[in-house]
Design a protein around this motif. Structure first.
Motif, PDB file in Angstrom:
ATOM      1  N   PRO A 177      18.626  11.343 -62.601  1.00 22.38           N
ATOM      2  CA  PRO A 177      19.092   9.953 -62.763  1.00 22.38           C
ATOM      3  C   PRO A 177      20.575   9.842 -63.074  1.00 22.38           C
ATOM      4  CG  PRO A 177      16.982  10.239 -63.841  1.00 22.38           C
ATOM      5  CD  PRO A 177      17.441  11.606 -63.423  1.00 22.38           C
ATOM      6  N   ALA A 178      21.127  10.771 -63.852  1.00 25.27           N
ATOM      7  CA  ALA A 178      22.557  10.710 -64.159  1.00 25.27           C
ATOM      8  C   ALA A 178      23.389  10.938 -62.906  1.00 25.27           C
ATOM      9  CB  ALA A 178      22.903  11.753 -65.223  1.00 25.27           C
ATOM     10  N   SER A 179      22.916  11.807 -62.002  1.00 23.06           N
ATOM     11  CA  SER A 179      23.632  12.013 -60.735  1.00 23.06           C
ATOM     12  C   SER A 179      23.526  10.782 -59.840  1.00 23.06           C
ATOM     13  CB  SER A 179      23.060  13.241 -60.016  1.00 23.06           C
ATOM     14  OG  SER A 179      23.435  14.422 -60.684  1.00 23.06           O
ATOM     15  N   ILE A 180      22.368  10.126 -59.852  1.00 23.28           N
ATOM     16  CA  ILE A 180      22.218   8.878 -59.098  1.00 23.28           C
ATOM     17  C   ILE A 180      23.230   7.847 -59.593  1.00 23.28           C
ATOM     18  CG2 ILE A 180      20.693   6.899 -58.702  1.00 23.28           C
ATOM     19  CD1 ILE A 180      18.353   8.876 -58.630  1.00 23.28           C
ATOM     20  N   ALA A 181      23.337   7.706 -60.919  1.00 28.73           N
ATOM     21  CA  ALA A 181      24.277   6.737 -61.499  1.00 28.73           C
ATOM     22  C   ALA A 181      25.710   7.094 -61.142  1.00 28.73           C
ATOM     23  CB  ALA A 181      24.103   6.693 -63.015  1.00 28.73           C
ATOM     24  N   ILE A 227      22.161  20.752 -60.673  1.00 32.09           N
ATOM     25  CA  ILE A 227      20.952  20.177 -61.273  1.00 32.09           C
ATOM     26  C   ILE A 227      19.873  21.253 -61.400  1.00 32.09           C
ATOM     27  CG2 ILE A 227      19.049  18.546 -60.897  1.00 32.09           C
ATOM     28  CD1 ILE A 227      21.079  16.694 -59.518  1.00 32.09           C
ATOM     29  N   LYS A 228      19.291  21.347 -62.582  1.00 32.62           N
ATOM     30  CA  LYS A 228      18.216  22.306 -62.828  1.00 32.62           C
ATOM     31  C   LYS A 228      16.871  21.630 -63.054  1.00 32.62           C
ATOM     32  CE  LYS A 228      21.126  25.771 -62.835  1.00 32.62           C
ATOM     33  NZ  LYS A 228      21.157  26.717 -61.693  1.00 32.62           N
ATOM     34  N   LYS A 229      16.905  20.451 -63.680  1.00 42.78           N
ATOM     35  CA  LYS A 229      15.668  19.783 -64.062  1.00 42.78           C
ATOM     36  C   LYS A 229      15.646  18.355 -63.529  1.00 42.78           C
ATOM     37  CE  LYS A 229      15.425  22.442 -68.376  1.00 42.78           C
ATOM     38  NZ  LYS A 229      15.381  22.346 -69.867  1.00 42.78           N
ATOM     39  N   ALA A 230      14.460  17.816 -63.359  1.00 41.43           N
ATOM     40  CA  ALA A 230      14.304  16.462 -62.829  1.00 41.43           C
ATOM     41  C   ALA A 230      14.986  15.424 -63.710  1.00 41.43           C
ATOM     42  CB  ALA A 230      12.827  16.128 -62.669  1.00 41.43           C
ATOM     43  N   LEU A 244      10.412  10.674 -59.233  1.00 41.38           N
ATOM     44  CA  LEU A 244      11.274  11.489 -60.083  1.00 41.38           C
ATOM     45  C   LEU A 244      10.456  12.423 -60.971  1.00 41.38           C
ATOM     46  CD1 LEU A 244      14.086   8.962 -61.014  1.00 41.38           C
ATOM     47  CD2 LEU A 244      14.425  11.245 -60.069  1.00 41.38           C
ATOM     48  N   GLY A 245       9.230  12.008 -61.265  1.00 43.14           N
ATOM     49  CA  GLY A 245       8.372  12.839 -62.104  1.00 43.14           C
ATOM     50  C   GLY A 245       7.498  13.789 -61.324  1.00 43.14           C
ATOM     51  N   SER A 246       7.340  13.557 -60.027  1.00 44.88           N
ATOM     52  CA  SER A 246       6.381  14.366 -59.268  1.00 44.88           C
ATOM     53  C   SER A 246       7.016  15.297 -58.242  1.00 44.88           C
ATOM     54  CB  SER A 246       5.379  13.445 -58.552  1.00 44.88           C
ATOM     55  OG  SER A 246       6.052  12.597 -57.633  1.00 44.88           O
ATOM     56  N   LEU A 247       8.145  14.915 -57.635  1.00 42.50           N
ATOM     57  CA  LEU A 247       8.776  15.778 -56.641  1.00 42.50           C
ATOM     58  C   LEU A 247       9.630  16.845 -57.317  1.00 42.50           C
ATOM     59  CD1 LEU A 247       9.951  13.222 -53.916  1.00 42.50           C
ATOM     60  CD2 LEU A 247       7.805  14.493 -54.041  1.00 42.50           C
ATOM     61  N   LYS A 248       9.729  17.982 -56.677  1.00 40.74           N
ATOM     62  CA  LYS A 248      10.530  19.064 -57.225  1.00 40.74           C
ATOM     63  C   LYS A 248      12.011  18.700 -57.171  1.00 40.74           C
ATOM     64  CE  LYS A 248       7.286  22.750 -56.061  1.00 40.74           C
ATOM     65  NZ  LYS A 248       7.071  24.017 -55.310  1.00 40.74           N
ATOM     66  N   PRO A 249      12.777  19.162 -58.157  1.00 40.83           N
ATOM     67  CA  PRO A 249      14.214  18.853 -58.159  1.00 40.83           C
ATOM     68  C   PRO A 249      14.934  19.247 -56.864  1.00 40.83           C
ATOM     69  CG  PRO A 249      13.568  19.778 -60.269  1.00 40.83           C
ATOM     70  CD  PRO A 249      12.373  19.891 -59.364  1.00 40.83           C
ATOM     71  N   ASP A 250      14.485  20.324 -56.213  1.00 38.95           N
ATOM     72  CA  ASP A 250      15.157  20.759 -54.986  1.00 38.95           C
ATOM     73  C   ASP A 250      15.079  19.702 -53.886  1.00 38.95           C
ATOM     74  OD1 ASP A 250      16.023  23.107 -56.045  1.00 38.95           O
ATOM     75  OD2 ASP A 250      14.495  24.377 -55.108  1.00 38.95           O
ATOM     76  N   GLN A 251      13.974  18.968 -53.834  1.00 35.15           N
ATOM     77  CA  GLN A 251      13.876  17.928 -52.806  1.00 35.15           C
ATOM     78  C   GLN A 251      14.849  16.805 -53.105  1.00 35.15           C
ATOM     79  OE1 GLN A 251       9.925  16.612 -51.829  1.00 35.15           O
ATOM     80  NE2 GLN A 251      10.641  15.165 -50.278  1.00 35.15           N
ATOM     81  N   TRP A 252      14.948  16.426 -54.360  1.00 31.69           N
ATOM     82  CA  TRP A 252      15.891  15.391 -54.751  1.00 31.69           C
ATOM     83  C   TRP A 252      17.339  15.846 -54.501  1.00 31.69           C
ATOM     84  CZ3 TRP A 252      15.579  10.384 -55.625  1.00 31.69           C
ATOM     85  CH2 TRP A 252      14.333   9.831 -55.947  1.00 31.69           C
ATOM     86  N   LYS A 253      17.633  17.077 -54.821  1.00 28.08           N
ATOM     87  CA  LYS A 253      18.981  17.603 -54.636  1.00 28.08           C
ATOM     88  C   LYS A 253      19.372  17.580 -53.152  1.00 28.08           C
ATOM     89  CE  LYS A 253      19.892  21.459 -56.869  1.00 28.08           C
ATOM     90  NZ  LYS A 253      19.669  22.798 -57.474  1.00 28.08           N
ATOM     91  N   THR A 254      18.434  17.952 -52.293  1.00 22.83           N
ATOM     92  CA  THR A 254      18.707  17.921 -50.855  1.00 22.83           C
ATOM     93  C   THR A 254      18.976  16.492 -50.391  1.00 22.83           C
ATOM     94  OG1 THR A 254      17.285  19.847 -50.529  1.00 22.83           O
ATOM     95  CG2 THR A 254      17.807  18.530 -48.580  1.00 22.83           C
ATOM     96  N   TYR A 255      18.165  15.565 -50.868  1.00 23.32           N
ATOM     97  CA  TYR A 255      18.337  14.153 -50.508  1.00 23.32           C
ATOM     98  C   TYR A 255      19.693  13.637 -50.978  1.00 23.32           C
ATOM     99  CZ  TYR A 255      17.989   9.085 -51.182  1.00 23.32           C
ATOM    100  OH  TYR A 255      18.240   7.736 -51.204  1.00 23.32           O
ATOM    101  N   LEU A 256      20.088  13.937 -52.212  1.00 24.30           N
ATOM    102  CA  LEU A 256      21.359  13.463 -52.753  1.00 24.30           C
ATOM    103  C   LEU A 256      22.531  14.061 -51.974  1.00 24.30           C
ATOM    104  CD1 LEU A 256      20.697  13.603 -56.610  1.00 24.30           C
ATOM    105  CD2 LEU A 256      20.564  11.616 -55.097  1.00 24.30           C
TER     106      LEU A 256
END
Length: 671
Positions: free
Chosen positions: A138-142, A131-134, A293-305
């Motif tokens: 959502p596609a990874s969540i799905a 993942i590079k962009k926020a 999804l619009g405010s946190l950096k992608p790296d935080q989401w990636k770590t969570y996933l």
């Protein structure tokens, strides 16, 4: 993988009863004489103890918190599942058994699991790491939802409360590693300590999924910070208990506009859902997720996933994953001293990911056609007995009787397995990788869950598995469900006389059918509409009956506890059903065998008593006394029978004795 569990529709019948210890007054003794032994319980003084004496002597607690006749049934069903899987592993009969046998073999091969390491989740982690962009999140969540790993929120199928003939998709809160959202925000010392344990667990899983040592502290904070934000927007656990408060249908077409960052429309397409509406009862949560999804950096989401993947799959991977998961979830959260034996752990995993496949083969192996047919026959007879009882019921007005007859006429009886089978076309699982097999099977299971969504699909299958003992009335679908595993001793023992089959299985069927026409069933009418079809007169009559039943049970001591009485108000609804079940089963039995002998009559009542044989430790007895909705086994047996004149006649009990109340004190659900 919590979304893989069958969704609850109040289907499971809890069959737990309390320990009954025979009691008798101590005989008076002379000063020099030895105390006399207490008098043995008789049918007229304590039928429970008399009928179950041999069982109670042969089944001591031996360190367990409880042991019961019906718990033995459940243990036997688990043993049968192990036998089935072992047989499927060595000599499979058909494609489904081949898949299950390979799955089972891969789980038992611990050496292969260790060699596999984290390889089963490598493709999932690779996608997340790419993942590079926020907008890619959502596609990874799905995609993770598709394989049975719920992230950010939960999504599953359940009854549409406005149309009980269909299921709709429910968007609900989830995505947390702790079981209660309140844990993230409470400040008491115990909760702070728990969060410390949780942080250690998160760090262990992140290490195993690729986090370097120098980034570990920062990335674990990423996870806990994001989960805390989700928790703050989540409802409290008590707020989730009312299904109506968590039902809020919305048009699918509006979701994409309302939650642009979450891409919920694309999410539904990925799950194969094409329905035009879903339920979304906590818009504040989804608005917060959309904002994050619009405010946190992608790296935080990636770590969570990455964390959610590792946490969900940890029980099925190599030992470092399993040990980390058990240390927190097993030892800290559940208080377990040691992990489950390997066979039990693998069986639990297969039940979670492919339970319906096991159920399909279980019924074919362990439910003979003759037993299936007999179960359906008796259930139909109990339905007819209930119809006659409703016709004769003086509490129901003619209008209410008309509605009840219509509802009973539409009642469905499903025995053994669901009428609508599943699609078993899955990828070959093979024996190479247990973790990969879990993902393959859970992907299939999720696909089948999603097929339940839409019109005409509400009865697609059950929310209980055929290999799990259960006999229950499904209020939403107006159907009786009897699983294959339930149709064995002590419930339906084909080696016993017919009278015993009515006294055990028939009485349970009668009790459950009553729920379609009691204080719970009154809220769903013959058209399966959520509408109260009783009048104030019926409500008043029922309340009067419930009060009398509560008083009967409330007068009895709780076995094994000093100075504690049964909570009559707490157990009264189940107690009413028990009373009705025995009444209806007796009527059905006498209609089927009008010339039955006294021995047969006695067998009927002994079979009822045999259902509730149980031993409880004082600790378990105290827990059930405080919160249980079922009376102890002694009183589930004795109280209903003491209200039946037929019991007194069968055993020669005089009116006014413990097991034969005087006529004016007897309670009947169907006078």
């Amino acid at each position: 993988m919590s979304t893989l569990r069958p969704l609850a529709c109040a289907l499971a019948l809890s069959l737990i009863a309390g320990l009954a210890s025979p009691t008798a007054d101590a005989a008076k003794k002379k000063a020099a004489a030895k105390p006399k032994a207490p008098a043995a319980a008789s049918a007229c003084s304590d039928f429970y103890a008399s009928a179950n004496g041999d069982w109670l002597r042969s089944n001591p607690l031996s360190g367990a918190g409880s042991v019961s006749s019906l718990e033995t049934l459940a243990a036997n069903a688990r043993k049968q599942q192990l036998e089935l899987l072992n047989s499927a592993m060595t000599a499979p009969q058909g494609n489904v058994q081949k898949l299950l046998g390979d799955f089972w073999a891969s789980g038992l091969d611990e050496a292969a699991v260790e060699r596999d390491g984290a390889q089963p989740i490598a493709p999932l982690l690779g996608r997340i790491n790419a993942i590079k962009k926020a907008k890619e999140i959502p596609a990874s969540i799905a995609a993770l939802h598709q394989v049975g790993i719920p992230v950010a929120f939960n999504f599953g199928a359940d009854i549409d409360l406005q149309d009980l003939e269909r299921h709709i998709g429910y968007f609900s809160q989830g995505g947390l590693g702790l079981p209660d959202p309140a844990y993230y925000t409470r400040t008491d010392a115990d909760t702070r300590q728990l969060l410390g344990h949780y942080n250690n667990y998160v760090q262990k899983i992140l290490t195993l999924t690729g986090t370097s040592k120098d980034q570990l502290a920062a990335e674990s904070l990423f996870v806990i910070d994001l989960e805390t934000r989700i928790a703050r927007a989540s409802k409290s656990l008590p707020d989730l208990r009312d299904p109506r408060a968590n039902y809020a249908p919305v048009a699918v077409a509006t979701l994409a506009k309302q939650y642009k960052n979450l891409q919920l429309g694309a999410f539904l397409k990925a799950q194969g859902v094409t329905d035009d509406s879903v339920s979304l009862a906590n818009p504040q949560l989804f608005a917060e997720l959309d904002k994050l999804l619009g405010s946190l950096k992608p790296d935080q989401w990636k770590t969570y996933l990455r964390w959610r993947v590792g946490d969900s799959m940890a029980p099925y991977l190599a030992k470092p994953f399993r040990d980390a998961e058990f240390e927190f979830r097993g030892r800290v959260l559940r208080g377990h001293a040691a992990p489950a034996p390997r066979q039990q752990a693998v069986l639990d995993a297969i039940t979670l990911a492919a339970g319906p496949m096991v159920g399909h083969e279980y019924a074919a192996r362990y439910l003979p056609a003759a037993t299936d047919a007999r179960a359906e026959q008796i259930a139909a007879q109990l339905r007819d007995a209930l119809g006659k009882a409703i016709d004769a019921d003086t509490r129901f007005s003619e209008a209410v009787k008309h509605e009840a007859r219509a509802k009973l006429g539409k009642l469905k009886i499903e025995v053994g397995t669901p009428k609508r089978d599943l699609d078993y076309s899955v990828q070959p699982m093979g024996r190479g990788s247990f973790g990969s097999n879990m993902l393959i099977a859970s992907t299939w299971r999720h696909r089948e869950e999603m097929k339940r969504i839409g019109r005409g699909n509400a009865d697609r299958r059950w929310d209980v598995l055929p290999q799990e003992p259960s006999l229950a009335y499904d209020i939403a679908q107006n159907r009786l469900i009897v699983t294959a595993a339930m149709l064995q001793a002590p419930v339906l023992d084909m080696s016993k006389p017919e009278a015993a089959q009515y006294g055990s299985y028939g009485a349970l069927v009668g009790a459950e059918l009553t729920h379609g026409f009691d204080s719970r069933g009154r809220y769903v009418n013959a058209k399966q509409e959520v509408r109260d079809w009783w009048t104030p007169a019926e409500v008043s009559a029922w309340d009067s009956l419930a009060g009398r039943v509560a008083a009967q049970y409330g007068a009895e001591p709780y076995p094994g506890l000093n100075g504690v009485k049964v909570n009559g108000n707490q157990v009264r609804e189940v107690a009413i059903a028990d009373q009705a079940g025995v009444e209806l089963a007796w009527s059905a039995f006498r209609a089927a065998s009008p010339a039955a002998s006294k021995d047969a009559d006695q067998a009927f009542f002994r079979a009822w008593a045999g259902l509730w044989a149980q031993q409880l430790s004082p600790e378990v007895a105290a827990q059930r006394s405080a919160a249980g909705i079922h009376a102890p086994g002694q009183w589930r047996t004795n109280v209903p029978l003491s209200n039946l004149a037929a019991f007194g006649e069968t055993f020669g009990c005089k009116a006014g004795t413990a097991m034969q109340r005087k006529p004016d004190q007897q309670i009947k659900v169907f006078p």
